[in-house]
Design a protein around this motif. Structure first.
Motif, PDB file in Angstrom:
ATOM      1  N   ILE A 187       0.996  -1.032  -0.037  1.00  0.00           N
ATOM      2  CA  ILE A 187       0.140  -0.108  -0.030  1.00  0.00           C
ATOM      3  C   ILE A 187       1.098   1.092  -0.018  1.00  0.00           C
ATOM      4  O   ILE A 187       1.617   1.300   0.943  1.00  0.00           O
ATOM      5  CB  ILE A 187      -0.991   0.088   1.312  1.00  0.00           C
ATOM      6  CG1 ILE A 187      -1.675  -1.320   1.082  1.00  0.00           C
ATOM      7  CG2 ILE A 187      -1.762   1.230   1.412  1.00  0.00           C
ATOM      8  CD1 ILE A 187      -2.567  -1.313   2.496  1.00  0.00           C
ATOM      9  N   LYS A 188       0.876   2.076  -1.044  1.00  0.00           N
ATOM     10  CA  LYS A 188       1.531   3.107  -1.040  1.00  0.00           C
ATOM     11  C   LYS A 188       3.170   3.025  -1.101  1.00  0.00           C
ATOM     12  O   LYS A 188       3.737   3.676  -0.445  1.00  0.00           O
ATOM     13  CB  LYS A 188       0.811   4.291  -0.054  1.00  0.00           C
ATOM     14  CG  LYS A 188      -0.402   4.620  -0.197  1.00  0.00           C
ATOM     15  CD  LYS A 188      -0.338   5.504  -1.528  1.00  0.00           C
ATOM     16  CE  LYS A 188      -1.894   6.519  -1.728  1.00  0.00           C
ATOM     17  NZ  LYS A 188      -1.729   7.103  -3.097  1.00  0.00           N
ATOM     18  N   GLN A 207       7.730  -2.437   4.739  1.00  0.00           N
ATOM     19  CA  GLN A 207       8.875  -2.778   3.961  1.00  0.00           C
ATOM     20  C   GLN A 207       8.575  -2.132   2.655  1.00  0.00           C
ATOM     21  O   GLN A 207       7.680  -2.609   2.145  1.00  0.00           O
ATOM     22  CB  GLN A 207       8.773  -4.286   3.689  1.00  0.00           C
ATOM     23  CG  GLN A 207      10.170  -4.708   2.968  1.00  0.00           C
ATOM     24  CD  GLN A 207      10.108  -6.223   3.073  1.00  0.00           C
ATOM     25  OE1 GLN A 207       9.514  -6.957   2.248  1.00  0.00           O
ATOM     26  NE2 GLN A 207      11.029  -7.190   3.842  1.00  0.00           N
ATOM     27  N   PRO A 208       9.481  -1.451   2.226  1.00  0.00           N
ATOM     28  CA  PRO A 208       9.439  -0.506   0.892  1.00  0.00           C
ATOM     29  C   PRO A 208       9.172  -1.534  -0.433  1.00  0.00           C
ATOM     30  O   PRO A 208      10.099  -2.651  -0.505  1.00  0.00           O
ATOM     31  CB  PRO A 208      10.698   0.245   0.687  1.00  0.00           C
ATOM     32  CG  PRO A 208      11.331   0.147   2.235  1.00  0.00           C
ATOM     33  CD  PRO A 208      10.872  -1.030   2.706  1.00  0.00           C
ATOM     34  N   GLU A 246      -1.257   8.951   7.492  1.00  0.00           N
ATOM     35  CA  GLU A 246      -0.759   9.900   6.907  1.00  0.00           C
ATOM     36  C   GLU A 246       0.814  10.173   7.555  1.00  0.00           C
ATOM     37  O   GLU A 246       1.726  10.240   7.086  1.00  0.00           O
ATOM     38  CB  GLU A 246      -1.242  11.326   6.641  1.00  0.00           C
ATOM     39  CG  GLU A 246      -2.693  11.369   6.005  1.00  0.00           C
ATOM     40  CD  GLU A 246      -3.855  10.795   6.952  1.00  0.00           C
ATOM     41  OE1 GLU A 246      -3.791  11.213   8.009  1.00  0.00           O
ATOM     42  OE2 GLU A 246      -4.893  10.278   6.347  1.00  0.00           O
ATOM     43  N   LEU A 247       0.713  10.349   8.905  1.00  0.00           N
ATOM     44  CA  LEU A 247       1.805  10.332   9.688  1.00  0.00           C
ATOM     45  C   LEU A 247       2.789   9.006   9.658  1.00  0.00           C
ATOM     46  O   LEU A 247       4.079   9.242   9.492  1.00  0.00           O
ATOM     47  CB  LEU A 247       1.407  10.731  11.147  1.00  0.00           C
ATOM     48  CG  LEU A 247       2.616  10.951  12.101  1.00  0.00           C
ATOM     49  CD1 LEU A 247       3.674  11.946  11.566  1.00  0.00           C
ATOM     50  CD2 LEU A 247       2.162  11.369  13.340  1.00  0.00           C
ATOM     51  N   ARG A 248       1.901   7.795   9.496  1.00  0.00           N
ATOM     52  CA  ARG A 248       3.005   6.728   9.559  1.00  0.00           C
ATOM     53  C   ARG A 248       3.436   6.526   8.141  1.00  0.00           C
ATOM     54  O   ARG A 248       4.701   6.166   8.070  1.00  0.00           O
ATOM     55  CB  ARG A 248       1.883   5.449   9.576  1.00  0.00           C
ATOM     56  CG  ARG A 248       1.387   5.082  10.931  1.00  0.00           C
ATOM     57  CD  ARG A 248       0.746   3.881  11.060  1.00  0.00           C
ATOM     58  NE  ARG A 248       0.033   3.509  10.105  1.00  0.00           N
ATOM     59  CZ  ARG A 248      -1.534   3.341  10.391  1.00  0.00           C
ATOM     60  NH1 ARG A 248      -2.035   3.687  11.464  1.00  0.00           N
ATOM     61  NH2 ARG A 248      -2.412   3.140   9.352  1.00  0.00           N
ATOM     62  N   ARG A 249       3.082   7.024   6.915  1.00  0.00           N
ATOM     63  CA  ARG A 249       3.507   7.223   5.754  1.00  0.00           C
ATOM     64  C   ARG A 249       4.481   8.221   5.736  1.00  0.00           C
ATOM     65  O   ARG A 249       5.642   7.838   4.911  1.00  0.00           O
ATOM     66  CB  ARG A 249       2.324   7.524   4.760  1.00  0.00           C
ATOM     67  CG  ARG A 249       2.811   7.454   3.333  1.00  0.00           C
ATOM     68  CD  ARG A 249       1.687   7.325   2.198  1.00  0.00           C
ATOM     69  NE  ARG A 249       0.540   8.089   2.570  1.00  0.00           N
ATOM     70  CZ  ARG A 249      -0.477   7.688   2.977  1.00  0.00           C
ATOM     71  NH1 ARG A 249      -0.559   5.994   2.784  1.00  0.00           N
ATOM     72  NH2 ARG A 249      -1.690   8.084   3.058  1.00  0.00           N
ATOM     73  N   GLU A 250       4.690   9.279   6.173  1.00  0.00           N
ATOM     74  CA  GLU A 250       5.426  10.310   6.597  1.00  0.00           C
ATOM     75  C   GLU A 250       6.793  10.020   7.025  1.00  0.00           C
ATOM     76  O   GLU A 250       7.809   9.618   6.663  1.00  0.00           O
ATOM     77  CB  GLU A 250       5.073  11.549   6.916  1.00  0.00           C
ATOM     78  CG  GLU A 250       6.056  12.620   6.992  1.00  0.00           C
ATOM     79  CD  GLU A 250       5.486  13.930   7.339  1.00  0.00           C
ATOM     80  OE1 GLU A 250       6.414  14.827   7.613  1.00  0.00           O
ATOM     81  OE2 GLU A 250       4.382  14.096   7.326  1.00  0.00           O
ATOM     82  N   LEU A 251       6.575   9.009   8.166  1.00  0.00           N
ATOM     83  CA  LEU A 251       7.724   8.348   8.985  1.00  0.00           C
ATOM     84  C   LEU A 251       8.305   7.515   8.167  1.00  0.00           C
ATOM     85  O   LEU A 251       9.398   7.309   8.266  1.00  0.00           O
ATOM     86  CB  LEU A 251       7.080   8.062  10.232  1.00  0.00           C
ATOM     87  CG  LEU A 251       6.739   8.986  11.528  1.00  0.00           C
ATOM     88  CD1 LEU A 251       5.974   8.289  12.589  1.00  0.00           C
ATOM     89  CD2 LEU A 251       7.855   9.763  11.951  1.00  0.00           C
ATOM     90  N   ALA A 252       7.672   6.585   7.448  1.00  0.00           N
ATOM     91  CA  ALA A 252       8.190   5.489   6.608  1.00  0.00           C
ATOM     92  C   ALA A 252       9.038   6.149   5.489  1.00  0.00           C
ATOM     93  O   ALA A 252       9.999   5.639   5.245  1.00  0.00           O
ATOM     94  CB  ALA A 252       7.141   4.499   6.310  1.00  0.00           C
ATOM     95  N   ASP A 253       8.548   7.111   4.922  1.00  0.00           N
ATOM     96  CA  ASP A 253       9.362   7.899   3.791  1.00  0.00           C
ATOM     97  C   ASP A 253      10.539   8.455   4.410  1.00  0.00           C
ATOM     98  O   ASP A 253      11.342   8.437   3.411  1.00  0.00           O
ATOM     99  CB  ASP A 253       8.410   9.138   3.257  1.00  0.00           C
ATOM    100  CG  ASP A 253       7.198   8.640   2.377  1.00  0.00           C
ATOM    101  OD1 ASP A 253       7.199   7.288   1.976  1.00  0.00           O
ATOM    102  OD2 ASP A 253       6.356   9.400   2.142  1.00  0.00           O
ATOM    103  N   LEU A 254      10.578   8.754   5.698  1.00  0.00           N
ATOM    104  CA  LEU A 254      11.876   9.098   6.178  1.00  0.00           C
ATOM    105  C   LEU A 254      12.628   8.127   6.816  1.00  0.00           C
ATOM    106  O   LEU A 254      13.717   8.307   7.209  1.00  0.00           O
ATOM    107  CB  LEU A 254      11.644  10.239   7.333  1.00  0.00           C
ATOM    108  CG  LEU A 254      10.633  11.467   7.126  1.00  0.00           C
ATOM    109  CD1 LEU A 254      10.276  12.200   8.034  1.00  0.00           C
ATOM    110  CD2 LEU A 254      11.694  12.416   6.137  1.00  0.00           C
ATOM    111  N   GLY A 255      12.291   6.843   6.763  1.00  0.00           N
ATOM    112  CA  GLY A 255      13.153   5.844   7.088  1.00  0.00           C
ATOM    113  C   GLY A 255      13.101   5.494   8.684  1.00  0.00           C
ATOM    114  O   GLY A 255      14.020   4.873   9.128  1.00  0.00           O
ATOM    115  N   LEU A 256      11.915   6.117   9.270  1.00  0.00           N
ATOM    116  CA  LEU A 256      11.737   5.863  10.666  1.00  0.00           C
ATOM    117  C   LEU A 256      10.851   4.807  11.137  1.00  0.00           C
ATOM    118  O   LEU A 256      10.811   4.659  12.309  1.00  0.00           O
ATOM    119  CB  LEU A 256      11.472   7.139  11.184  1.00  0.00           C
ATOM    120  CG  LEU A 256      12.197   8.452  10.865  1.00  0.00           C
ATOM    121  CD1 LEU A 256      11.496   9.678  11.315  1.00  0.00           C
ATOM    122  CD2 LEU A 256      13.535   8.433  11.658  1.00  0.00           C
ATOM    123  N   LEU A 257      10.047   4.281  10.120  1.00  0.00           N
ATOM    124  CA  LEU A 257       9.445   3.168  10.503  1.00  0.00           C
ATOM    125  C   LEU A 257      10.093   1.801   9.762  1.00  0.00           C
ATOM    126  O   LEU A 257      10.639   1.643   8.723  1.00  0.00           O
ATOM    127  CB  LEU A 257       7.908   3.167   9.859  1.00  0.00           C
ATOM    128  CG  LEU A 257       7.038   3.967  10.696  1.00  0.00           C
ATOM    129  CD1 LEU A 257       5.783   4.205  10.200  1.00  0.00           C
ATOM    130  CD2 LEU A 257       7.125   3.859  12.001  1.00  0.00           C
TER     131      LEU A 257
END
Length: 145
Positions: free
Chosen positions: A62-63, A101-102, A134-145
């Motif tokens: 997803i995304k 996982q990206p 949205e916050l989970r996605r942003e954190l994942a994009d920053l490599g924090l999740l």
């Protein structure tokens, strides 16, 4: 040996959207008197059925991230009205959240070994679930999740 599938979850913005879609589909089938199962239809029938049915899951991207999985219950090959071979992957409607996982975009589905699959989110990670998607996605994009 257990084997999994991974597939893009097209048109879904979040795990919550996926769950809402599943719930809507099951309610619709119930109202129409149809078999109350959740499935995903694909063009190709997986060749490694025994491994998939030995506790395998369908991992949803997803995304751009694997975020969730569903247990594979059954694989039902069939031929549609246009005489094209297809396959219904019958899934347990309960979603199991995973560590993110990206994944790059791809067509169809891919096999995913147990060792390469992301771990399920545990109770220790339960606080992540309280964050807005949205916050989970942003954190994942920053490599924090």
């Amino acid at each position: 040996m257990t084997l999994n599938l991974v597939k893009l979850c097209v048109g879904v913005e979040s795990v919550e959207d996926l769950q809402a879609s599943i719930d809507f589909g099951l309610a619709d089938k119930k109202s129409r008197g149809l078999e109350e199962i959740q499935y995903h239809t694909t063009r190709m029938v997986p060749k490694r059925l025994d491994e998939l049915l030995d506790g395998g899951s369908l991992y949803w991207v997803i995304k751009g991230n694997i975020q969730v999985r569903q247990y594979i219950v059954e694989i039902r090959p069939f031929t549609d009205k246009a005489d094209i071979s297809r396959c219904r992957i019958v899934l347990e409607p309960r979603l199991v959240l995973t560590q993110w996982q990206p994944r790059r975009a791809f067509q169809g589905w891919r096999y995913l070994t147990v060792k390469d699959a992301p771990a399920d989110l545990s109770e220790a990670n339960a606080g992540l679930l309280k964050l807005p998607p949205e916050l989970r996605r942003e954190l994942a994009d920053l490599g924090l999740l």
